[in-house]
Design a protein around this motif. Structure first.
Motif, PDB file in Angstrom:
ATOM      1  N   GLU A 118       2.107  -3.893 -11.255  1.00 20.73           N
ATOM      2  CA  GLU A 118       2.125  -4.334  -9.586  1.00 20.73           C
ATOM      3  C   GLU A 118       3.229  -5.444  -9.731  1.00 20.73           C
ATOM      4  O   GLU A 118       3.491  -6.346 -10.082  1.00 20.73           O
ATOM      5  N   THR A 136       8.643  -3.308   0.913  1.00 17.66           N
ATOM      6  CA  THR A 136       7.266  -3.589   1.389  1.00 17.66           C
ATOM      7  C   THR A 136       7.371  -5.231   0.752  1.00 17.66           C
ATOM      8  O   THR A 136       7.264  -5.570   0.092  1.00 17.66           O
ATOM      9  N   GLN A 138       3.969  -4.767  -1.185  1.00 16.23           N
ATOM     10  CA  GLN A 138       3.198  -5.152  -2.535  1.00 16.23           C
ATOM     11  C   GLN A 138       3.459  -3.677  -2.696  1.00 16.23           C
ATOM     12  O   GLN A 138       3.274  -3.025  -2.423  1.00 16.23           O
ATOM     13  N   MET A 139       3.658  -3.291  -4.300  1.00 15.85           N
ATOM     14  CA  MET A 139       3.748  -2.049  -4.533  1.00 15.85           C
ATOM     15  C   MET A 139       3.443  -1.941  -6.617  1.00 15.85           C
ATOM     16  O   MET A 139       3.983  -2.825  -7.086  1.00 15.85           O
ATOM     17  N   THR A 150       1.406   2.374  -2.393  1.00 14.28           N
ATOM     18  CA  THR A 150       1.475   1.289  -2.027  1.00 14.28           C
ATOM     19  C   THR A 150       0.094   1.048  -0.563  1.00 14.28           C
ATOM     20  O   THR A 150       0.436   2.528  -0.847  1.00 14.28           O
ATOM     21  N   LYS A 152       0.526  -0.912   1.429  1.00 21.21           N
ATOM     22  CA  LYS A 152       0.717  -1.764   2.508  1.00 21.21           C
ATOM     23  C   LYS A 152       1.482  -1.739   3.484  1.00 21.21           C
ATOM     24  O   LYS A 152       2.313  -0.357   3.441  1.00 21.21           O
TER      25      LYS A 152
END
Length: 193
Positions: A118, A136, A138-139, A150, A152
């Motif tokens: 993460e 982004t 968060q991935m 993701t 997000k």
């Protein structure tokens, strides 16, 4: 203070130091006991600074991990992991070109058992070969399947398009996208039949 009181003070001080040294020397812990203690206290088994880790396959460099701080929690029994609390840069290298894909983020954690990582905070994925960039907050990276995803919000930049959405999946080279809730300006090539 007289010389006699100084001498008594020094003797008392030295006796305390020697008692502490005897206690420390008499402790014989195995590495397993030390690892278990560190795991129970939620402490890393290893800490490294200014890391530049190179992974090779058949003598050829295939990836690099660069980070200012690396914590090794592989002493955890249920789910061992590596943590990069001050950010990470992961560079995947194609045999034909130099840097194929670069991933950067402010924080990362990589679970050893599942091979899922993460990456959080200002995540940027760049495919240097086709000029695609993903941004982004968060991935997740499934290293076994070589897959990014993701849930997000994201922005993708290509040579012609800028796309925004919420929810993204692709191969780790940023090919074969699955985009959710997408908006933006797209150029579509239509072939007449």
């Amino acid at each position: 203070m007289s010389q006699k009181s100084n001498f008594v003070f020094i003797l008392k001080y030295l006796s305390k130091i020697s008692l502490i040294l005897v206690v420390l020397v008499s402790c014989k812990n195995s590495s397993k006991e030390i690892n278990d203690f560190l795991a129970d206290k939620n402490l890393p088994v290893g800490v490294s600074e200014n890391v530049n880790l190179v992974r090779k396959d058949s003598g050829i460099t295939v990836s690099r991990v660069i980070t200012p701080l690396y914590w090794d929690y592989t002493n955890k029994k249920l789910n061992p992991y590596y943590e990069f609390p001050e950010g990470v840069k992961i560079v995947t290298i194609n045999r034909l070109s130099r840097d194929s894909v670069t991933v950067t983020g402010d924080y990362a954690i990589s679970y050893q058992t599942t091979a899922i990582s993460e990456i959080i905070g200002h995540v940027v994925v760049v495919n240097h070969e086709n000029g695609v960039t993903l941004n982004t907050e968060q991935m997740y990276w499934d290293q076994k399947e070589d897959y990014y995803f993701t849930e997000k919000p994201f922005t993708i930049y290509t040579e012609k398009d800028t796309m925004n959405g919420v929810g993204f999946e692709s191969e780790s080279n940023l090919n074969n996208w699955i985009l959710n809730n997408t908006k933006g300006d797209f150029i579509v090539d239509q072939k007449e039949e």
